[in-house]
Write an enzyme that holds these catalytic residues in place. Structure first.
Site, PDB file in Angstrom:
ATOM      1  CB  SER A 416      -0.969   0.002   1.185  1.00  0.00           C
ATOM      2  OG  SER A 416      -0.377  -0.496   2.333  1.00  0.00           O
ATOM      3  CG  HIS A 437      -3.404  -0.751  -3.077  1.00  0.00           C
ATOM      4  ND1 HIS A 437      -3.733   0.556  -2.838  1.00  0.00           N
ATOM      5  CD2 HIS A 437      -3.318  -1.329  -1.850  1.00  0.00           C
ATOM      6  CE1 HIS A 437      -3.832   0.756  -1.540  1.00  0.00           C
ATOM      7  NE2 HIS A 437      -3.587  -0.366  -0.929  1.00  0.00           N
ATOM      8  CD  GLU A 449      -5.160   3.180  -5.475  1.00  0.00           C
ATOM      9  OE1 GLU A 449      -5.488   4.367  -5.467  1.00  0.00           O
ATOM     10  OE2 GLU A 449      -4.239   2.744  -4.746  1.00  0.00           O
ATOM     11  CG  ASN A 487      -4.143   4.228   1.136  1.00  0.00           C
ATOM     12  OD1 ASN A 487      -5.354   4.305   1.356  1.00  0.00           O
ATOM     13  ND2 ASN A 487      -3.481   3.093   1.218  1.00  0.00           N
TER      14      ASN A 487
END
Ligand code: 3HC
Ligand code: NAI
Length: 708
Positions: A416, A437, A449, A487
């Site tokens: 991540s 991801h 992702e 994120n």
């Protein structure tokens, strides 16, 4: 015989076959309703024809109104009532009409079929009124005819929730008259011969399933309660329920007028514009400018996952659910057993809730092969690594994978935060390395992702994009920057939530303001769910060096007290054994004490400021990401937030939302926050530029591929 280029008529003895042909999904674009109307007229006038079949060419019946043409109605260019007129004409046709459905009869497509006198379908077909998913309601009598065929309870469910119904269920509910195995056209013609001598039943005159007010009242009450809960904040589901209720209270013509008015209201709403943006956005993200549609994809018949922890276990389930056999590797027996027990528990939960059958689960479990060695890895087409987050460990694992996997196998990391290029550098085949991801829980969250490394090949990218669909995910290609797209933006959003409580806003007030805005959960409750220690670990690793830049401290201090969130029974809230949250009176006391020590003045903060601070923090970072080319389009960012972070679909995503608020206003507020709170709020140059020139994120094109 041709009526226009979208509709053809042919004859099979006394049966006329009307074929609609408007690829790819036979949407009711301008000209199609008119073509069918002409066909009906010519059939009515043809003495040789006794009955007719209406069928779709290509892969489907009619998938609904042409969504691209809604703009013509809202701009006043079209009235959009051609379909309504056509349906009355079909029902009034003296010769029985049979709608023959394959693929999907959705929205206007089902409305069209319901105006025929009979409906037959292939067993694989689906019917539905999905309009609410576009923020509208059926606009051509769907809410009036469906309860007359399927009964009030089923109709209200279908119109308010918008989910598809399988042909076998539709037959049972009375929407269909027969299922046809094999050749649909031939079966429909045979059916048409059978009913040729029977009277043509008009759906609008079939009132026997409309029930009484006493029977219907609890159905509507339950539907409204359900809509307020499951489709919180959305206008269309409630309008759809009102319209079905109108069918039970008014004459057909009045009911149609009621429906039409609510349809138009919804069509003009901001929610509908946002949801239509989402519909096309979900499809647009699959298009990558420098990876052509024709790019060859690699075979993907068998996979492996490394690490059977929170993410690895879920990812193995995702492969198995898609029917792909998967090896699941761990370091030792105990970790492997723990991982498998979690997988079994997860599946058992789904069975107990009736979401999956035991047979399905047994078949899927058989596809997951636990292992402690690399035996069998030479045969897999793709490996997803999901070991602990640490560069050295990841590089070690990838070097090993490079050794044991066959040439051409895709090596993917679920990292991540780590740099995909550095991970790829530990292999001899960086072109086969990519980030995949997944979001937690991996078997539930729809976002994937796909992180493009500098060397990731186009074939590998195309394969992963296609795989995401196969796995039931929405794949979005992103660039290789810290936190990737989701994120990286979520960081400033959660930072602001912390700042707000440090400045005097209540914990529940912050969460409530964003929940009321439409987020699935407030940012602080989300922190408790994910574990406050996770953020602390990342903050420690990527410590902001500049002492002049304010950093949040509240979560770190909660962690120091052992309050990691749900898993320790306390974080921002306190939790009981079932992990139900309750406000914790100790938290505001601690916050006041810490803020006083840090010299942060306390003030009353409005819910508007809470929402603006958190949401504009997302938008400002999103603008930087877009400008730097780590996302292809603003739409891609929107889709990431809808499917990965619980952003309300009816607001279209953060970038769409900002466009609708107006970038001038957003830029103005961001500049104010910059003056008030300092460097972290420096406006992104792209935001400033677009605001000054009166432009939007939607019309900004980076003009290049995703930067690796
Ligand atoms: N209008 C315009 N374009 C449509 C469309 C529609 N109703 N439905 C699909 N398309 C387009 C898609 O945008 C896509 O275009 P692209 O190739 O340029 O990206 C193409 O058709 C193929 O669609 P999908 O990629 O979605 O193909 P799938 O095979 O995966 O799915 C489908 C097919 C199940 C029909 C799916 O497209 C779908 O659910 N479509 C929308 C159905 C819908 O919402 N209908 C109701 C419309 S509103 C209405 O009818 C109002 C009425 O009450 C008056
Ligand atoms: P976890 O701690 O739950 O599981 C990691 C597992 O990997 C452990 O079971 C461990 O025994 C195993 N493992 C460690 N070294 C191994 C090796 N050499 N070979 C085989 N197995 C090994 O961690 P989690 O949360 O599943 O995270 C895994 C990865 O996914 C990390 O890179 C993380 O950043 C990422 N991620 C985590 C998310 C989350 O919400 N937990 C969300 C998205 C990504």
């Amino acid at each position: 015989m041709v009526t226009n280029n979208l509709v053809q008529i042919s004859k099979d003895g006394e049966v006329a076959v009307i074929t609609v042909n408007n690829p790819p999904v036979n949407a009711l674009s301008l000209g199609l309703p008119e073509g069918i109307a002409e066909a009906i007229e010519s059939i009515a006038a043809d003495n040789q024809v006794k009955t007719a079949v209406l069928i779709g060419a290509g892969k489907t019946f009619v998938a609904g109104a042409d969504i691209k043409e809604f703009g013509k109605i809202t701009s006043g260019e079209r009235r959009g009532s051609e379909l309504v007129q056509l349906l009355l004409k079909m029902e009034d046709c003296r010769k029985p009409l049979v709608a023959a459905i394959h693929g999907t009869a959705f929205g206007g497509g089902l409305e069209l079929a319901m105006a025929a006198h009979y409906r037959v379908a292939n067993p694989g077909a689906q019917v539905g009124q999905p309009e609410v998913k576009l923020g509208i309601i059926p606009g051509a009598g769907g809410t009036q005819r469906l309860p007359r065929l399927a009964g009030v309870a089923k109709a209200v469910e279908m119109c308010a929730e918008g989910n598809p119904v399988k042909a076998s269920d539709a037959l049972q509910f009375g929407i269909l008259d027969r299922l046809i195995e094999g050749d649909l056209r031939a079966g429909a013609i045979e059916f048409a011969h059978e009913i040729a001598a029977k009277p043509a039943l008009k759906t609008r005159e079939r009132n026997e399933k409309l029930g009484t007010p006493e029977q219907n009242a609890p159905i509507f009450a339950a539907a409204r309660q359900n809509a307020c809960h499951k489709q919180r904040g959305m206008v269309a589901p409630l309008a759809a329920i009102d319209a079905v209720e109108a069918a039970t209270l008014m004459r057909f013509e009045q009911g149609c007028e009621f429906e039409r008015n609510r349809f138009i209201e919804c069509l003009f709403s901001e929610q509908s514009k946002a949801l239509i943006h989402v519909f096309f956005g979900e499809r647009e993200v699959a298009k990558i400018p420098d990876v052509a549609k024709e790019t060859p994809v690699l075979p993907l018949a068998a996979a492996a996952v490394i690490g059977a922890g929170t993410m690895g276990g879920g990812i193995a389930m995702v492969f198995a659910n898609a029917g792909i056999p998967v090896l699941l590797k761990e370091v030792d027996r105990a970790a492997l057993d723990r991982g498998l027990a979690n997988i079994r528990k997860n599946y058992a939960n789904s069975v107990s809730k009736g979401r999956l059958t035991q047979q399905f689960v047994d078949e899927r479990l058989n596809l997951i092969q636990p292992t402690l060695s690399f035996d069998g890895f030479s045969a897999v087409d793709m490996v997803v690594e999901a070991v602990f987050e640490g560069m050295e460990l990841k590089k070690q694992v990838f070097a090993e994978l490079d050794r044991v996997c066959k040439p051409g196998a895709i090596l993917a990391s679920n990292t991540s935060t780590l740099n995909i290029d550095e991970i790829a550098s530990s292999t001899s085949r960086p072109e086969f390395v990519i980030g995949t991801h997944f979001f937690s829980p991996a078997n539930v969250m729809r976002l994937l992702e796909i992180v493009r490394g500098r060397a990731s090949s186009k074939e590998v990218i195309a394969t992963c994009m296609q795989l995401s669909k196969k796995l039931g995910k929405v794949g979005v290609l992103v660039g290789n920057c810290m936190g990737f797209v989701g994120n990286r933006m979520f960081g400033p959003y959660r930072r602001e939530a912390q700042f707000l409580v440090e400045e005097g806003a209540g914990v529940e007030a912050v969460d409530k303001a964003l929940f009321d805005f439409g987020m699935a959960m407030g940012p602080l409750a989300t922190g408790d769910l994910a574990g406050l220690d996770v953020g602390r670990r990342i903050r420690k690793e990527y410590h902001q060096q500049d002492p002049n830049v304010r950093q949040p401290f509240a979560e770190d201090k909660l962690c120091e007290l052992g309050r990691f969130g749900q898993k320790t029974g306390a974080g921002w809230y306190k939790y009981d054994e079932q992990r139900r949250a309750e406000p914790d009176p100790a938290v505001p006391v601690l916050l006041r004490e810490w803020s006083e020590k840090a010299g942060i003045p306390q003030r009353t903060i409005s819910s508007d400021e809470i929402v603006e601070r958190c949401i504009y923090a997302l938008v400002n970072e999103g603008a930087r990401i877009l400008e730097q080319g780590y996302a292809l389009r603003a739409t891609d960012i929107d889709i990431i937030f809808l499917y990965g972070y619980g952003f309300p679909a009816y607001r279209g995503g953060p970038m769409w939302h900002a466009d609708r608020v107006g970038l001038k206003k957003v830029y103005h507020r961001v500049s104010e926050f910059h003056r008030q709170f300092g460097a972290l709020w420096e406006p992104a140059p792209l935001l400033e530029q677009l605001a000054v020139h009166g432009r939007t994120f939607s019309d900004f094109q980076t003009g290049r591929g995703v930067a690796a």
